[in-house]
Design a protein around this motif. Structure first.
Motif, PDB file in Angstrom:
ATOM      1  N   LYS A  27       7.917   8.242 -24.031  1.00  0.00           N
ATOM      2  CA  LYS A  27       6.979   9.355 -24.118  1.00  0.00           C
ATOM      3  C   LYS A  27       5.609   8.968 -23.583  1.00  0.00           C
ATOM      4  CE  LYS A  27       9.241  11.519 -28.090  1.00  0.00           C
ATOM      5  NZ  LYS A  27       9.060  12.025 -29.477  1.00  0.00           N
ATOM      6  N   ASN A  28       5.264   7.688 -23.623  1.00  0.00           N
ATOM      7  CA  ASN A  28       3.954   7.230 -23.158  1.00  0.00           C
ATOM      8  C   ASN A  28       4.120   6.409 -21.879  1.00  0.00           C
ATOM      9  OD1 ASN A  28       2.572   8.304 -25.412  1.00  0.00           O
ATOM     10  ND2 ASN A  28       3.196   6.525 -26.633  1.00  0.00           N
ATOM     11  N   ILE A  29       3.201   6.603 -20.975  1.00  0.00           N
ATOM     12  CA  ILE A  29       3.232   5.865 -19.714  1.00  0.00           C
ATOM     13  C   ILE A  29       2.115   4.830 -19.737  1.00  0.00           C
ATOM     14  CG2 ILE A  29       3.056   6.017 -17.217  1.00  0.00           C
ATOM     15  CD1 ILE A  29       5.502   7.378 -18.386  1.00  0.00           C
ATOM     16  N   ASN A  30       2.473   3.581 -19.625  1.00  0.00           N
ATOM     17  CA  ASN A  30       1.475   2.523 -19.567  1.00  0.00           C
ATOM     18  C   ASN A  30       0.997   2.366 -18.121  1.00  0.00           C
ATOM     19  OD1 ASN A  30       1.693   1.847 -22.330  1.00  0.00           O
ATOM     20  ND2 ASN A  30       3.556   0.677 -21.896  1.00  0.00           N
ATOM     21  N   LEU A  31      -0.254   2.677 -17.887  1.00  0.00           N
ATOM     22  CA  LEU A  31      -0.788   2.596 -16.536  1.00  0.00           C
ATOM     23  C   LEU A  31      -0.904   1.131 -16.129  1.00  0.00           C
ATOM     24  CD1 LEU A  31      -3.539   5.352 -16.761  1.00  0.00           C
ATOM     25  CD2 LEU A  31      -1.229   5.535 -15.836  1.00  0.00           C
ATOM     26  N   PRO A  32      -0.377   0.761 -14.989  1.00  0.00           N
ATOM     27  CA  PRO A  32      -0.347  -0.656 -14.593  1.00  0.00           C
ATOM     28  C   PRO A  32      -1.726  -1.151 -14.151  1.00  0.00           C
ATOM     29  CG  PRO A  32       0.523   0.709 -12.836  1.00  0.00           C
ATOM     30  CD  PRO A  32       0.276   1.636 -13.997  1.00  0.00           C
ATOM     31  N   LYS A  33      -2.059  -2.362 -14.564  1.00  0.00           N
ATOM     32  CA  LYS A  33      -3.321  -2.938 -14.119  1.00  0.00           C
ATOM     33  C   LYS A  33      -3.211  -3.510 -12.716  1.00  0.00           C
ATOM     34  CE  LYS A  33      -2.610  -7.445 -16.392  1.00  0.00           C
ATOM     35  NZ  LYS A  33      -3.191  -8.394 -17.387  1.00  0.00           N
ATOM     36  N   THR A  34      -2.016  -3.472 -12.154  1.00  0.00           N
ATOM     37  CA  THR A  34      -1.833  -3.898 -10.767  1.00  0.00           C
ATOM     38  C   THR A  34      -2.418  -2.877  -9.789  1.00  0.00           C
ATOM     39  OG1 THR A  34       0.359  -2.908 -10.920  1.00  0.00           O
ATOM     40  CG2 THR A  34       0.221  -5.306 -11.117  1.00  0.00           C
ATOM     41  N   THR A  35      -2.596  -1.649 -10.225  1.00  0.00           N
ATOM     42  CA  THR A  35      -3.106  -0.595  -9.343  1.00  0.00           C
ATOM     43  C   THR A  35      -4.630  -0.565  -9.381  1.00  0.00           C
ATOM     44  OG1 THR A  35      -1.121   0.731  -9.674  1.00  0.00           O
ATOM     45  CG2 THR A  35      -3.058   1.877  -8.845  1.00  0.00           C
ATOM     46  N   GLY A  36      -5.234  -0.274  -8.256  1.00  0.00           N
ATOM     47  CA  GLY A  36      -6.689  -0.176  -8.180  1.00  0.00           C
ATOM     48  C   GLY A  36      -7.105   0.532  -6.915  1.00  0.00           C
ATOM     49  N   LYS A  37      -8.301   0.225  -6.483  1.00  0.00           N
ATOM     50  CA  LYS A  37      -8.832   0.852  -5.274  1.00  0.00           C
ATOM     51  C   LYS A  37      -9.179  -0.219  -4.233  1.00  0.00           C
ATOM     52  CE  LYS A  37     -10.987   4.939  -7.399  1.00  0.00           C
ATOM     53  NZ  LYS A  37     -12.265   5.701  -7.549  1.00  0.00           N
ATOM     54  N   VAL A  38      -8.989   0.130  -2.969  1.00  0.00           N
ATOM     55  CA  VAL A  38      -9.521  -0.686  -1.884  1.00  0.00           C
ATOM     56  C   VAL A  38     -10.765   0.018  -1.351  1.00  0.00           C
ATOM     57  CG1 VAL A  38      -7.364  -1.778  -1.258  1.00  0.00           C
ATOM     58  CG2 VAL A  38      -7.960   0.395  -0.199  1.00  0.00           C
ATOM     59  N   PHE A  39     -11.793  -0.765  -1.106  1.00  0.00           N
ATOM     60  CA  PHE A  39     -13.047  -0.231  -0.579  1.00  0.00           C
ATOM     61  C   PHE A  39     -13.280  -0.814   0.806  1.00  0.00           C
ATOM     62  CE2 PHE A  39     -13.365   0.104  -5.128  1.00  0.00           C
ATOM     63  CZ  PHE A  39     -14.078   1.268  -5.351  1.00  0.00           C
ATOM     64  N   PHE A  40     -13.896  -0.009   1.677  1.00  0.00           N
ATOM     65  CA  PHE A  40     -14.141  -0.454   3.045  1.00  0.00           C
ATOM     66  C   PHE A  40     -15.175   0.471   3.674  1.00  0.00           C
ATOM     67  CE2 PHE A  40     -10.344   2.177   2.681  1.00  0.00           C
ATOM     68  CZ  PHE A  40     -10.685   3.276   3.459  1.00  0.00           C
ATOM     69  N   ILE A  41     -15.667   0.068   4.839  1.00  0.00           N
ATOM     70  CA  ILE A  41     -16.571   0.903   5.613  1.00  0.00           C
ATOM     71  C   ILE A  41     -15.740   1.662   6.635  1.00  0.00           C
ATOM     72  CG2 ILE A  41     -18.575   0.969   7.141  1.00  0.00           C
ATOM     73  CD1 ILE A  41     -19.178   0.127   4.286  1.00  0.00           C
ATOM     74  N   GLY A  42     -15.809   2.977   6.602  1.00  0.00           N
ATOM     75  CA  GLY A  42     -15.023   3.787   7.513  1.00  0.00           C
ATOM     76  C   GLY A  42     -15.622   3.845   8.903  1.00  0.00           C
ATOM     77  N   GLY A  43     -14.936   4.546   9.798  1.00  0.00           N
ATOM     78  CA  GLY A  43     -15.421   4.696  11.155  1.00  0.00           C
ATOM     79  C   GLY A  43     -16.745   5.425  11.238  1.00  0.00           C
ATOM     80  N   PRO A 100     -19.307   3.923   3.090  1.00  0.00           N
ATOM     81  CA  PRO A 100     -18.303   3.316   2.216  1.00  0.00           C
ATOM     82  C   PRO A 100     -17.282   4.338   1.704  1.00  0.00           C
ATOM     83  CG  PRO A 100     -20.404   3.533   1.055  1.00  0.00           C
ATOM     84  CD  PRO A 100     -20.645   3.950   2.472  1.00  0.00           C
ATOM     85  N   HIS A 101     -16.013   3.961   1.748  1.00  0.00           N
ATOM     86  CA  HIS A 101     -14.921   4.826   1.282  1.00  0.00           C
ATOM     87  C   HIS A 101     -13.924   4.001   0.478  1.00  0.00           C
ATOM     88  CE1 HIS A 101     -16.218   8.182   3.795  1.00  0.00           C
ATOM     89  NE2 HIS A 101     -16.326   7.341   4.800  1.00  0.00           N
ATOM     90  N   TRP A 102     -12.966   4.696  -0.153  1.00  0.00           N
ATOM     91  CA  TRP A 102     -11.930   4.001  -0.901  1.00  0.00           C
ATOM     92  C   TRP A 102     -10.587   4.704  -0.774  1.00  0.00           C
ATOM     93  CZ3 TRP A 102      -9.717   7.116  -4.540  1.00  0.00           C
ATOM     94  CH2 TRP A 102     -10.502   8.145  -5.087  1.00  0.00           C
ATOM     95  N   CYS A 103      -9.521   3.946  -1.040  1.00  0.00           N
ATOM     96  CA  CYS A 103      -8.145   4.438  -1.134  1.00  0.00           C
ATOM     97  C   CYS A 103      -7.507   3.826  -2.381  1.00  0.00           C
ATOM     98  CB  CYS A 103      -7.321   4.014   0.075  1.00  0.00           C
ATOM     99  SG  CYS A 103      -7.737   4.783   1.635  1.00  0.00           S
ATOM    100  N   SER A 104      -6.322   4.286  -2.713  1.00  0.00           N
ATOM    101  CA  SER A 104      -5.531   3.656  -3.769  1.00  0.00           C
ATOM    102  C   SER A 104      -4.753   2.479  -3.185  1.00  0.00           C
ATOM    103  CB  SER A 104      -4.551   4.658  -4.390  1.00  0.00           C
ATOM    104  OG  SER A 104      -5.242   5.733  -5.002  1.00  0.00           O
ATOM    105  N   ALA A 105      -4.417   1.494  -4.023  1.00  0.00           N
ATOM    106  CA  ALA A 105      -3.665   0.319  -3.569  1.00  0.00           C
ATOM    107  C   ALA A 105      -3.068  -0.386  -4.775  1.00  0.00           C
ATOM    108  CB  ALA A 105      -4.570  -0.628  -2.780  1.00  0.00           C
ATOM    109  N   THR A 106      -2.196  -1.362  -4.502  1.00  0.00           N
ATOM    110  CA  THR A 106      -1.472  -2.049  -5.567  1.00  0.00           C
ATOM    111  C   THR A 106      -1.252  -3.521  -5.231  1.00  0.00           C
ATOM    112  OG1 THR A 106      -0.294  -0.051  -6.240  1.00  0.00           O
ATOM    113  CG2 THR A 106       0.722  -2.123  -6.837  1.00  0.00           C
ATOM    114  N   ALA A 141      -1.858   2.123   2.188  1.00  0.00           N
ATOM    115  CA  ALA A 141      -1.473   2.898   3.368  1.00  0.00           C
ATOM    116  C   ALA A 141      -2.075   2.272   4.621  1.00  0.00           C
ATOM    117  CB  ALA A 141      -1.946   4.340   3.225  1.00  0.00           C
ATOM    118  N   GLY A 142      -1.390   2.457   5.747  1.00  0.00           N
ATOM    119  CA  GLY A 142      -1.924   1.956   7.005  1.00  0.00           C
ATOM    120  C   GLY A 142      -3.274   2.564   7.330  1.00  0.00           C
ATOM    121  N   HIS A 143      -3.462   3.826   6.937  1.00  0.00           N
ATOM    122  CA  HIS A 143      -4.741   4.502   7.171  1.00  0.00           C
ATOM    123  C   HIS A 143      -5.905   3.781   6.501  1.00  0.00           C
ATOM    124  CE1 HIS A 143      -2.665   8.242   8.529  1.00  0.00           C
ATOM    125  NE2 HIS A 143      -3.775   8.333   9.239  1.00  0.00           N
ATOM    126  N   CYS A 144      -5.621   3.045   5.429  1.00  0.00           N
ATOM    127  CA  CYS A 144      -6.678   2.396   4.656  1.00  0.00           C
ATOM    128  C   CYS A 144      -6.980   0.984   5.159  1.00  0.00           C
ATOM    129  CB  CYS A 144      -6.289   2.363   3.179  1.00  0.00           C
ATOM    130  SG  CYS A 144      -5.905   4.006   2.529  1.00  0.00           S
TER     131      CYS A 144
END
Length: 458
Positions: free
Chosen positions: A104-120, A124-130, A143-146
């Motif tokens: 019934k409960n979902i434990n959110l993984p600490k392996t997931t986070g954000k990647v930060f970078f300077i876009g074109g 500064p921008h971010w995406c999800s990552a693991t 993602a390849g886009h990130c």
């Protein structure tokens, strides 16, 4: 509102390649899929300081990356993804037997986070990552886009870092600077949307232990520059040699100039193209060489000012004044007098005063401070948060969870997600396609995730 959340082609549920816009032109074929993000530990410290500096302002102010996130994917019943080898699973760092009861409960993984970078766009921008299980415990999937900028066709996005468990500027398990990025050849060269995934190795994580703000070093503070371009170059050199330079270039001119064209005063007349400052200078009888003859001053009425210059480099302002004002200033009704640097003279029954000026070349100096950030090594990514397993060639119809940081509103305008907190979606996979991004072999699930922010979800 449910929609298709498209997942990357190599693994069911590994990478979310969300709905996309029209692709950019293909990258040159001489680009290679693996590129360095930070070549040395010193370079990595520079990148970390960029995100940690100024009270983590760049982290906090970063916005979700929204490149190619606007066109929907479609559910397809024929064609689509087809495995060319057997299904397989690479175990996670903490494999356990699956529970038999319904959770019934979902434990959110600490392996997931954000990647930060300077876009074109230079922002500064971010995406999800693991974090993904690997031999050296230093691998991130997104993602390849990130990683690769398909808009400007640059090899990699700049100042790339991964922050597991990120929340509003907090970095609970450290910040991990990208070392080497790997994208699929077909994505890097042909922008094949089916290969919109990337793996990045990272340096050990770092945390801030101290932030010291010092004045600019004397070799910078006490230096002046003849042109703004020279000051800009010095500022860039300083940025490369320090962490967290913060300051600005300030033009300035003389407060007390007597003879600006004399090198002994350290000033010179502005040359063509130089920024200049108009400065009034004390005068003396040598200034009488200036041409204030009767034919040029005779037309002046009382109180009127005549301004003359010599090729824009120097000149004078002559004002016709009353006889009484002349007498008050000089104590006489005739002759040439210099009072407080102003020349008073008479000509053809007229009384005048002259102020002399020069266009002095502006100088420039750097002002501000150096932010010296002390960073503590907190170890490898995998030793701090673990690593997710990797499943590939899985059977369509498999139930999967997706974890990411969706942001933005739904197509109907309902603002659903802030991108600040980790969210999850659950569903069974099906074949999907997004022709606009050259993607015919996607795997998707029904999800309320919006495209922005969720790119790179695991």
């Amino acid at each position: 509102m449910k929609r298709t959340l498209a997942l990357g082609g190599i693994a069911a549920g590994l990478l979310a390649a969300a709905a996309v816009a029209a692709p950019a032109q293909a990258a040159p074929t001489d680009e290679i899929p693996a590129v360095n993000l930070a070549n040395t530990n010193f370079a990595a410290k520079q990148v970390a300081a960029f995100w940690f500096g100024e009270a983590r302002a760049n982290l906090i102010n970063a916005t979700p990356y929204n490149v190619e996130t606007t066109l929907p994917t479609k559910h397809v019943s024929t064609g689509g993804a087809s495995a060319d080898s057997k299904a397989g699973v690479v175990g996670s760092s903490g494999d356990q037997k699956p529970a038999t009861a319904n959770l019934k409960n979902i434990n959110l993984p600490k392996t997931t986070g954000k990647v930060f970078f300077i876009g074109g766009d230079g922002k500064p921008h971010w995406c999800s990552a693991t974090a993904v299980q690997s031999g050296y415990k230093n691998l991130v999937a997104t993602a390849g886009h990130c990683v690769y900028d398909t808009v400007s066709n640059r090899e990699t996005l700049d100042k790339w870092v991964f922050v597991p468990g990120y929340y509003q500027g907090k970095t609970p398990w450290g910040i991990y600077v990208g070392k080497t990025a790997y994208t699929h050849y077909d994505y890097d060269v042909y922008e094949d949307g089916d290969r919109d995934y990337a793996f990045v190795t990272v340096y050990n994580g770092v945390q801030v232990t101290d932030v010291a703000v010092d004045k600019v070093k004397n070799w910078v503070k006490d230096r002046t520059f003849d042109t703004r371009a020279e000051a800009e170059k010095a500022k860039k050199d300083l940025e490369l040699k320090t962490t967290g330079w913060s300051g600005e270039i300030v033009p300035f001119g003389p407060n007390d100039v007597k003879y600006p064209w004399s090198e002994r005063w350290g000033w010179e007349l502005a040359k063509h193209g130089q920024e200049s400052q108009k400065v009034y200078v004390p005068t003396d009888r040598w200034c009488l060489f200036l041409d204030y003859t009767a034919d040029k001053l005779g037309s002046l009425v009382r109180g009127e000012v005549k301004d003359a210059s010599f090729r824009g480099k120097a000149g004078y302002e002559v004002t016709r004044i009353s006889k009484d004002e002349f007498k008050t200033a000089t104590g006489s009704y005739e002759g040439d007098h210099v009072v407080d640097g102003v020349l008073y003279f008479t000509q053809n029954n007229g009384w005048y005063k002259a102020k002399f000026w020069v266009n002095v070349a502006k100088k420039f100096r750097l002002t501000g401070h150096i932010v010296d950030i002390a960073l503590k090594d907190v170890g490898s990514l995998g030793s701090n948060v673990g690593g997710q397993g990797l499943a590939y060639n899985q059977k369509i119809g498999t139930a999967v969870f997706v974890f990411g940081y969706p942001s933005g509103s739904h197509p109907d305008g309902n603002y659903a997600f802030t991108g600040k907190t980790l969210k999850w979606a659950y569903g069974k996979t099906f074949k999907a396609a997004a022709p606009a991004m050259k993607a015919e072999e996607l795997v998707g699930i029904k999800s309320s995730f919006t495209g922005e922010g969720s790119i790179g979800s695991s």
